[in-house]
Design a protein around this motif. Structure first.
Motif, PDB file in Angstrom:
ATOM      1  N   PHE A  87       0.826  -1.198   0.000  1.00  0.00           N
ATOM      2  CA  PHE A  87       0.000   0.000   0.000  1.00  0.00           C
ATOM      3  C   PHE A  87       0.867   1.257   0.000  1.00  0.00           C
ATOM      4  O   PHE A  87       0.627   2.186  -0.770  1.00  0.00           O
ATOM      5  N   VAL A  88       1.898   1.266   0.860  1.00  0.00           N
ATOM      6  CA  VAL A  88       2.759   2.450   0.964  1.00  0.00           C
ATOM      7  C   VAL A  88       3.527   2.674  -0.334  1.00  0.00           C
ATOM      8  O   VAL A  88       3.636   3.797  -0.830  1.00  0.00           O
ATOM      9  N   TYR A  91       0.880   3.852  -3.128  1.00  0.00           N
ATOM     10  CA  TYR A  91       0.180   5.126  -3.021  1.00  0.00           C
ATOM     11  C   TYR A  91       1.018   6.268  -2.463  1.00  0.00           C
ATOM     12  O   TYR A  91       0.474   7.247  -1.969  1.00  0.00           O
ATOM     13  N   SER A  92       2.346   6.153  -2.480  1.00  0.00           N
ATOM     14  CA  SER A  92       3.144   7.311  -2.105  1.00  0.00           C
ATOM     15  C   SER A  92       4.459   7.249  -2.846  1.00  0.00           C
ATOM     16  O   SER A  92       4.736   6.295  -3.562  1.00  0.00           O
ATOM     17  N   ARG A  93       5.273   8.277  -2.647  1.00  0.00           N
ATOM     18  CA  ARG A  93       6.559   8.294  -3.338  1.00  0.00           C
ATOM     19  C   ARG A  93       7.617   7.479  -2.605  1.00  0.00           C
ATOM     20  O   ARG A  93       8.777   7.448  -3.015  1.00  0.00           O
ATOM     21  N   ILE A  94       7.243   6.852  -1.485  1.00  0.00           N
ATOM     22  CA  ILE A  94       8.193   6.038  -0.719  1.00  0.00           C
ATOM     23  C   ILE A  94       8.556   4.791  -1.530  1.00  0.00           C
ATOM     24  O   ILE A  94       7.683   4.096  -2.030  1.00  0.00           O
ATOM     25  N   LYS A  95       9.872   4.515  -1.635  1.00  0.00           N
ATOM     26  CA  LYS A  95      10.315   3.354  -2.405  1.00  0.00           C
ATOM     27  C   LYS A  95      10.174   2.074  -1.584  1.00  0.00           C
ATOM     28  O   LYS A  95       9.999   2.118  -0.376  1.00  0.00           O
ATOM     29  N   ALA A  98      12.420   1.523   1.645  1.00  0.00           N
ATOM     30  CA  ALA A  98      12.030   2.307   2.807  1.00  0.00           C
ATOM     31  C   ALA A  98      10.711   1.792   3.378  1.00  0.00           C
ATOM     32  O   ALA A  98      10.543   1.700   4.607  1.00  0.00           O
ATOM     33  N   LEU A 100       9.589  -1.206   3.281  1.00  0.00           N
ATOM     34  CA  LEU A 100       9.932  -2.435   4.005  1.00  0.00           C
ATOM     35  C   LEU A 100      10.488  -2.102   5.390  1.00  0.00           C
ATOM     36  O   LEU A 100      10.097  -2.693   6.404  1.00  0.00           O
ATOM     37  N   ILE A 102      10.117   0.690   7.122  1.00  0.00           N
ATOM     38  CA  ILE A 102       9.120   1.309   7.991  1.00  0.00           C
ATOM     39  C   ILE A 102       8.243   0.239   8.620  1.00  0.00           C
ATOM     40  O   ILE A 102       8.055   0.196   9.842  1.00  0.00           O
TER      41      ILE A 102
ATOM     42  N   SER B  30      17.871   2.342   2.539  1.00  0.00           N
ATOM     43  CA  SER B  30      17.329   2.332   3.900  1.00  0.00           C
ATOM     44  C   SER B  30      17.741   1.090   4.666  1.00  0.00           C
ATOM     45  O   SER B  30      18.012   1.145   5.864  1.00  0.00           O
ATOM     46  N   ILE B 212      14.966   5.261   9.412  1.00  0.00           N
ATOM     47  CA  ILE B 212      14.084   5.159   8.254  1.00  0.00           C
ATOM     48  C   ILE B 212      12.797   5.965   8.390  1.00  0.00           C
ATOM     49  O   ILE B 212      12.409   6.694   7.483  1.00  0.00           O
ATOM     50  N   VAL B 213      12.123   5.833   9.541  1.00  0.00           N
ATOM     51  CA  VAL B 213      10.750   6.334   9.616  1.00  0.00           C
ATOM     52  C   VAL B 213      10.650   7.872   9.572  1.00  0.00           C
ATOM     53  O   VAL B 213       9.932   8.401   8.720  1.00  0.00           O
ATOM     54  N   TYR B 219      10.119  13.045   3.892  1.00  0.00           N
ATOM     55  CA  TYR B 219      10.144  12.940   2.434  1.00  0.00           C
ATOM     56  C   TYR B 219       8.748  13.149   1.850  1.00  0.00           C
ATOM     57  O   TYR B 219       8.606  13.607   0.712  1.00  0.00           O
ATOM     58  N   LEU B 220       7.721  12.813   2.641  1.00  0.00           N
ATOM     59  CA  LEU B 220       6.350  13.009   2.169  1.00  0.00           C
ATOM     60  C   LEU B 220       5.896  14.455   2.337  1.00  0.00           C
ATOM     61  O   LEU B 220       4.886  14.864   1.782  1.00  0.00           O
ATOM     62  N   PHE B 270       1.397  10.147   5.612  1.00  0.00           N
ATOM     63  CA  PHE B 270       0.991   9.339   4.467  1.00  0.00           C
ATOM     64  C   PHE B 270      -0.438   9.680   4.054  1.00  0.00           C
ATOM     65  O   PHE B 270      -0.764   9.762   2.874  1.00  0.00           O
ATOM     66  N   HIS B 276       2.029  15.167  -0.810  1.00  0.00           N
ATOM     67  CA  HIS B 276       2.087  13.798  -1.303  1.00  0.00           C
ATOM     68  C   HIS B 276       1.164  12.848  -0.551  1.00  0.00           C
ATOM     69  O   HIS B 276       1.316  11.641  -0.639  1.00  0.00           O
ATOM     70  N   LEU B 278      -2.300  10.809   0.770  1.00  0.00           N
ATOM     71  CA  LEU B 278      -3.308  10.036   0.072  1.00  0.00           C
ATOM     72  C   LEU B 278      -4.558  10.880  -0.199  1.00  0.00           C
ATOM     73  O   LEU B 278      -5.111  10.866  -1.300  1.00  0.00           O
ATOM     74  N   ARG B 281      -3.942  13.445  -2.834  1.00  0.00           N
ATOM     75  CA  ARG B 281      -3.836  12.745  -4.106  1.00  0.00           C
ATOM     76  C   ARG B 281      -5.220  12.462  -4.696  1.00  0.00           C
ATOM     77  O   ARG B 281      -5.496  12.745  -5.861  1.00  0.00           O
TER      78      ARG B 281
END
Lengths: 319, 293
Positions: A87-88, A91-95, A98, A100, A102, B30, B212-213, B219-220, B270, B276, B278, B281
């Motif tokens: 889902f992440v 629906y987002s720019r997260i690759k 990352a 995984l 998170i 990451s 990472i988090v 980044y969003l 998110f 960015h 949901l 969007r």
């Protein structure tokens, strides 16, 4: 030496644990081949961490320490985690890497919170939870071994049954869709099987090391062959061999935990493969390199060139 | 004071990891942080076996060396043609396995507890006090982490432009004559330094989570690197303070709670990030549909 070997096979408990680790290695090697081809090698690591909250919630709801219930909880939270990763990334720019990471850390964080909550609530029955997390192959009960063995056999059977479909989905999902295959369904099935392999593996080798059972035998197998069928069989064999070696070594030498030894056995197989594999191994590459140089020097370069090109093309085609 | 030191420690970890995490997330690396945080274990164990003491500095050196070896091995396998995720997985699990074996064979009866190394216990931070000339200087971890943060700020600040170009466009960086490999190892060196410095006081999950988090959350929220760095530190600090009170309220693991709060903040970004998220969007898509209709 002979006595200890005889001891292994006369001791029924040992025999069962050996069978269990053999089947476990076999199952995760087979599934691992597909996750590796689908470039999802680290999914196992993420899923293993993501299983923790599921295990804790299963314990909180039921209040009993049952491997079966733990597995159901772990599978449910593993599936939730794969959904979250998907889902992440969708629906987002997260690759994907990352996403995984998170899911891995946040699920594990929530799991640790729940686990400490359980420990602080003074429930005397919780002591098995951390054993489950860190893996205790040697102290597995017979019923656990039955369960692990049965699940592993089931995994291998399903892979054999849907081999053609899994192959198509792993190599060329677009083509598979074009052929009218329900790609989505088979991808979900593969994910489910991966989650199950991870959940079964946690108990034997622990959360962190379960990733190795999926990755290392599969990658080692990849060095020996270009055919998926052979690769899957080899990965299963490597996994089974690692499981058996790990169990045997840790039972003969005191103070050696089974999980890490199993993983190192798999790593050793990987190192052997990377060095000695017939065409892609380092030794073969070095010999080929030397032969070419010698040929060029003795003026045979022109004649050998076409065969080199075709070999090169074959290698390129394989990747 | 109790609250203050723990939140400060958490914030220092979050700030250091947050800054480095931005570069890792942008470079799609990451999970290298995850790998390093696990594979430093044999370094800690070897330092402990060699010295026989729990000297933090020595363990840090051992761990940092292992961190760099990890990065080197991953690179080596990748150059041999293996996918990056598989390389990471093979290297860190093998090193972690060696670490577990070393600890269980040599240090099982001593105070080098596997659970503690992995989970960390930030609540113990204030009992390990640094004393210089008889003066109480506050928790040792705060000093360690503070110095680490300074080093990271210094290096990133000095070479900000180079790191930025390497993060967004390594090919361009190479064309401009920037030694990309050098900056890669410099970044990885900083990651293993900060992992190791944070490790002992807060445990592996908090470090990996903070790498990472918050960076992903930032980044969003923005398209500019400088602002992303700032947001990442802020989100990390917020997670650490929020996580502490959450843990206190629940009577549960502090490090786990901090990661949980960081996860909640990520979820908020998110869903609701104006750029960015949901919701943005979908409303954008709907507006476009109604305009064309």
């Amino acid at each position: 030496m002979f006595d200890t070997m005889f001891g292994w096979f006369s001791d029924p408990n040992m025999r069962w644990i050996l069978t269990g680790s053999l089947l476990l290695g076999l199952g995760s090697g087979v599934i691992g081949s597909f996750t590796f081809l689908r470039k999802q090698s680290l999914l196992g690591d993420a899923l293993a961490h993501a299983a923790l909250p599921g295990i804790c919630i299963a314990f909180m709801l039921s209040g009993v320490k049952s491997v079966g219930l733990f597995m159901i909880g772990a599978i449910l939270s593993g599936m939730l985690a794969t959904f979250g990763i998907h889902f992440v990334t969708r629906y987002s720019r997260i690759k994907q890497d990352a996403a995984l990471g998170i899911v891995l850390t946040v699920f594990f964080g929530v799991g640790v919170v729940l686990m400490t909550k359980i420990q602080h609530s003074g429930n005397g029955n919780q002591s098995g939870l951390d054993k489950y997390m860190f893996g205790q192959a040697a102290s597995m009960m017979l019923s656990d071994v039955y369960l692990m063995g049965a699940v592993s056999v089931l995994l291998v059977l399903i892979c054999a049954l849907f081999f053609k479909e899994f192959k198509l989905v792993s190599f060329d999902p677009g083509f598979a869709r074009g052929m009218g295959l329900k790609v989505w369904l088979y991808e979900q099935l593969l994910l489910l099987l991966t989650v199950i392999a991870v959940v079964v593996g946690i108990q034997a080798v622990g959360v962190v090391l379960v990733a190795a059972l999926l990755i290392t035998p599969a990658v080692a197998a990849r060095y020996w062959t270009d055919a998926l069928g052979i690769m899957v069989v080899l990965a299963g064999l490597f996994g089974a061999l690692s499981g058996v070696t790990g169990t045997l070594i840790s039972s003969t030498l005191s103070n050696l935990p089974t999980g890490p030894v199993t993983v190192l056995a798999a790593t050793a197989l990987f190192v052997v493969s990377i060095v000695f594999a017939p065409r892609r191994g380092l030794l073969a590459k070095w010999l080929r390199h030397r032969r070419t140089r010698k040929d060029v020097r003795s003026g045979l370069g022109v004649q050998t060139a076409p065969s080199m090109i075709s070999q090169h093309a074959a290698e390129r085609g394989a990747d | 004071m109790f609250d203050f030191w723990i939140i400060l420690t958490g914030t220092l970890v979050a700030a250091t990891s947050g800054i480095l995490g931005c570069f890792l997330v942008l470079r799609k690396m990451s999970l290298v942080g995850d790998a390093i945080s696990h594979s430093v274990l044999p370094g800690i164990a070897i330092a402990f076996i060699v010295s026989g003491s729990r000297d933090s500095l020595l363990m840090m050196v051992g761990a940092a060396i292992l961190g760099l070896i990890t990065v080197f091995l991953i690179q080596l396998l990748q150059q041999g043609g293996l996918q990056s995720d598989a390389s990471i997985g093979i290297v860190f699990t093998a090193l972690f396995a060696i670490g577990v074996i070393l600890i269980s064979r040599n240090a099982s009866n001593i105070d080098l507890d596997l659970d503690c190394v992995l989970f960390g216990e930030i609540a113990y931070v204030q009992w390990d006090i640094l004393v210089i000339n008889g003066y109480n200087m506050g928790p040792a971890a705060v000093w360690f982490l503070g110095i680490t943060l300074l080093i990271v700020l210094l290096v990133i600040g000095l070479f900000y432009k180079q790191f930025k170009i390497c993060a967004f466009d390594p090919a361009l960086a190479a064309a401009l004559g920037i030694p990309v490999a050098l900056f890669h190892y410099l970044l990885m060196g900083l990651v293993s330094l900060s992992t190791v410095a944070s490790f002992e006081s807060v445990g592996a999950i908090l470090v990996v989570g903070m790498l990472i988090v918050p960076a992903s959350t930032a980044y969003l929220l923005t398209d500019r690197l400088s602002i992303m760095l700032l947001y990442s530190v802020l989100v990390g600090a917020l997670s650490s303070a929020g996580g502490y009170y959450f843990a206190k309220w629940l009577d549960a693991s502090i490090a786990g709670s901090m990661v949980t709060v960081a996860g909640l903040l990520f979820l908020l970004a998110f869903l609701f990030s104006p750029l960015h998220g949901l919701v943005a969007r979908f409303s954008r898509r709907r507006r476009m549909k109604s305009m064309t209709a």
